[in-house]
Design a protein around this motif. Structure first.
Motif, PDB file in Angstrom:
ATOM      1  N   THR A   1      39.886  33.712  50.096  1.00 58.47           N
ATOM      2  CA  THR A   1      39.023  34.832  49.729  1.00 58.47           C
ATOM      3  C   THR A   1      38.892  35.751  50.937  1.00 58.47           C
ATOM      4  O   THR A   1      38.480  35.308  52.014  1.00 58.47           O
ATOM      5  CB  THR A   1      37.642  34.355  49.292  1.00 58.47           C
ATOM      6  N   VAL A   2      39.259  37.007  50.740  1.00 59.74           N
ATOM      7  CA  VAL A   2      39.156  37.998  51.811  1.00 59.74           C
ATOM      8  C   VAL A   2      38.065  38.983  51.416  1.00 59.74           C
ATOM      9  O   VAL A   2      38.224  39.773  50.491  1.00 59.74           O
ATOM     10  CB  VAL A   2      40.485  38.729  52.040  1.00 59.74           C
ATOM     11  N   SER A   3      36.953  38.910  52.127  1.00 61.67           N
ATOM     12  CA  SER A   3      35.804  39.730  51.763  1.00 61.67           C
ATOM     13  C   SER A   3      34.879  39.872  52.956  1.00 61.67           C
ATOM     14  O   SER A   3      34.771  38.961  53.786  1.00 61.67           O
ATOM     15  CB  SER A   3      35.055  39.078  50.598  1.00 61.67           C
TER      16      SER A   3
ATOM     17  N   THR B   1      43.265  38.149  48.189  1.00 64.75           N
ATOM     18  CA  THR B   1      42.432  37.109  47.591  1.00 64.75           C
ATOM     19  C   THR B   1      43.132  36.490  46.388  1.00 64.75           C
ATOM     20  O   THR B   1      43.551  37.204  45.469  1.00 64.75           O
ATOM     21  CB  THR B   1      41.075  37.684  47.164  1.00 64.75           C
ATOM     22  N   ALA B   2      43.290  35.177  46.407  1.00 64.30           N
ATOM     23  CA  ALA B   2      44.012  34.479  45.345  1.00 64.30           C
ATOM     24  C   ALA B   2      43.974  32.979  45.617  1.00 64.30           C
ATOM     25  O   ALA B   2      43.562  32.542  46.704  1.00 64.30           O
ATOM     26  CB  ALA B   2      45.459  34.937  45.285  1.00 64.30           C
ATOM     27  N   VAL B   3      44.414  32.225  44.633  1.00 65.13           N
ATOM     28  CA  VAL B   3      44.710  30.817  44.860  1.00 65.13           C
ATOM     29  C   VAL B   3      46.173  30.735  45.306  1.00 65.13           C
ATOM     30  O   VAL B   3      47.058  31.285  44.649  1.00 65.13           O
ATOM     31  CB  VAL B   3      44.492  29.978  43.595  1.00 65.13           C
TER      32      VAL B   3
ATOM     33  N   ARG C   1      51.112  32.805  44.974  1.00 65.86           N
ATOM     34  CA  ARG C   1      49.681  33.028  44.799  1.00 65.86           C
ATOM     35  C   ARG C   1      49.403  33.604  43.418  1.00 65.86           C
ATOM     36  O   ARG C   1      50.261  34.245  42.811  1.00 65.86           O
ATOM     37  CB  ARG C   1      49.134  33.952  45.888  1.00 65.86           C
ATOM     38  N   GLN C   2      48.183  33.362  42.980  1.00 63.97           N
ATOM     39  CA  GLN C   2      47.753  33.887  41.692  1.00 63.97           C
ATOM     40  C   GLN C   2      46.325  34.402  41.816  1.00 63.97           C
ATOM     41  O   GLN C   2      45.406  33.622  42.109  1.00 63.97           O
ATOM     42  CB  GLN C   2      47.845  32.824  40.599  1.00 63.97           C
ATOM     43  N   ALA C   3      46.180  35.693  41.611  1.00 62.41           N
ATOM     44  CA  ALA C   3      44.864  36.315  41.631  1.00 62.41           C
ATOM     45  C   ALA C   3      44.294  36.312  40.222  1.00 62.41           C
ATOM     46  O   ALA C   3      45.038  36.221  39.241  1.00 62.41           O
ATOM     47  CB  ALA C   3      44.970  37.743  42.158  1.00 62.41           C
ATOM     48  N   PRO C   4      42.979  36.404  40.085  1.00 56.76           N
ATOM     49  CA  PRO C   4      42.360  36.408  38.747  1.00 56.76           C
ATOM     50  C   PRO C   4      42.949  37.496  37.864  1.00 56.76           C
ATOM     51  O   PRO C   4      43.049  38.661  38.272  1.00 56.76           O
ATOM     52  CB  PRO C   4      40.888  36.672  39.053  1.00 56.76           C
ATOM     53  N   GLY C   5      43.370  37.116  36.676  1.00 55.79           N
ATOM     54  CA  GLY C   5      43.896  38.076  35.728  1.00 55.79           C
ATOM     55  C   GLY C   5      45.313  38.515  35.980  1.00 55.79           C
ATOM     56  O   GLY C   5      45.828  39.394  35.282  1.00 55.79           O
TER      57      GLY C   5
ATOM     58  N   GLU D   1      49.562  37.429  37.149  1.00 52.84           N
ATOM     59  CA  GLU D   1      50.565  36.377  37.116  1.00 52.84           C
ATOM     60  C   GLU D   1      50.801  35.826  38.522  1.00 52.84           C
ATOM     61  O   GLU D   1      50.562  36.501  39.527  1.00 52.84           O
ATOM     62  CB  GLU D   1      51.874  36.920  36.539  1.00 52.84           C
ATOM     63  N   ARG D   2      51.302  34.590  38.549  1.00 52.97           N
ATOM     64  CA  ARG D   2      51.645  33.993  39.833  1.00 52.97           C
ATOM     65  C   ARG D   2      52.831  34.749  40.437  1.00 52.97           C
ATOM     66  O   ARG D   2      53.774  35.093  39.737  1.00 52.97           O
ATOM     67  CB  ARG D   2      51.996  32.515  39.641  1.00 52.97           C
ATOM     68  N   GLU D   3      52.750  34.999  41.740  1.00 53.41           N
ATOM     69  CA  GLU D   3      53.814  35.762  42.395  1.00 53.41           C
ATOM     70  C   GLU D   3      54.268  35.069  43.672  1.00 53.41           C
ATOM     71  O   GLU D   3      53.498  34.335  44.315  1.00 53.41           O
ATOM     72  CB  GLU D   3      53.330  37.175  42.741  1.00 53.41           C
ATOM     73  N   LEU D   4      55.505  35.334  44.042  1.00 49.44           N
ATOM     74  CA  LEU D   4      56.041  34.796  45.280  1.00 49.44           C
ATOM     75  C   LEU D   4      55.381  35.482  46.471  1.00 49.44           C
ATOM     76  O   LEU D   4      55.286  36.708  46.524  1.00 49.44           O
ATOM     77  CB  LEU D   4      57.544  35.017  45.347  1.00 49.44           C
ATOM     78  N   VAL D   5      54.958  34.675  47.430  1.00 43.71           N
ATOM     79  CA  VAL D   5      54.473  35.199  48.702  1.00 43.71           C
ATOM     80  C   VAL D   5      55.599  35.128  49.734  1.00 43.71           C
ATOM     81  O   VAL D   5      55.951  36.126  50.364  1.00 43.71           O
ATOM     82  CB  VAL D   5      53.261  34.403  49.208  1.00 43.71           C
ATOM     83  N   ALA D   6      56.171  33.939  49.884  1.00 42.30           N
ATOM     84  CA  ALA D   6      57.254  33.753  50.840  1.00 42.30           C
ATOM     85  C   ALA D   6      57.943  32.433  50.553  1.00 42.30           C
ATOM     86  O   ALA D   6      57.313  31.500  50.046  1.00 42.30           O
ATOM     87  CB  ALA D   6      56.731  33.751  52.276  1.00 42.30           C
TER      88      ALA D   6
END
Length: 124
Positions: free
Chosen positions: A121-123, A90-92, A38-42, A44-49
């Protein structure tokens, strides 16, 4: 041509759940590892699983105990069940497959393919 297509993103309230899926198509010989990033605004892309061909799983620290990754080898799909969602989730979300295939006239082995991403989007 090998393609990955994600589905299942959307808007959810904090504490809610979503299920993401990613399906691979094309002349695939075998799928090695499958994963979600996933990558949130601003950020870096990170491993989720991720999950290996043998079913071994690995999770990012921030999602352990809340998210579950699974794979269906017969359908070339990977899923991510996300529970107890938080605004910081929240992320892509992108799926990534490491696979062996015939693609664009060439045989490829151990190649990484990415989906185009799905927005979560979690809101409230």
């Amino acid at each position: 041509q090998v393609q990955l297509v994600e589905s299942g993103g959307g808007l959810v309230q904090p504490g809610g759940s979503l299920r993401l899926s990613c399906a691979a198509s094309g002349r695939i010989f075998s799928i090695n590892a499958m994963g979600w990033y996933r990558q949130a605004p601003g950020k870096e892309r990170e491993l989720v699983a991720d999950i290996t061909s043998g079913g071994n799983t690995n999770y990012g620290d921030s999602v352990k105990g809340r998210f579950t990754i699974s794979r269906d080898n017969a359908k070339n799909t990977v899923s991510l069940q996300m529970n107890s969602l938080k605004p910081e989730d929240t992320a892509v979300y992108y799926c990534k497959f490491n696979l062996d295939a015939r693609d664009r006239g060439a045989s490829v082995y151990g190649m990484d393919y990415w989906g185009k991403g799905t927005l979560v989007t979690v809101s409230s």
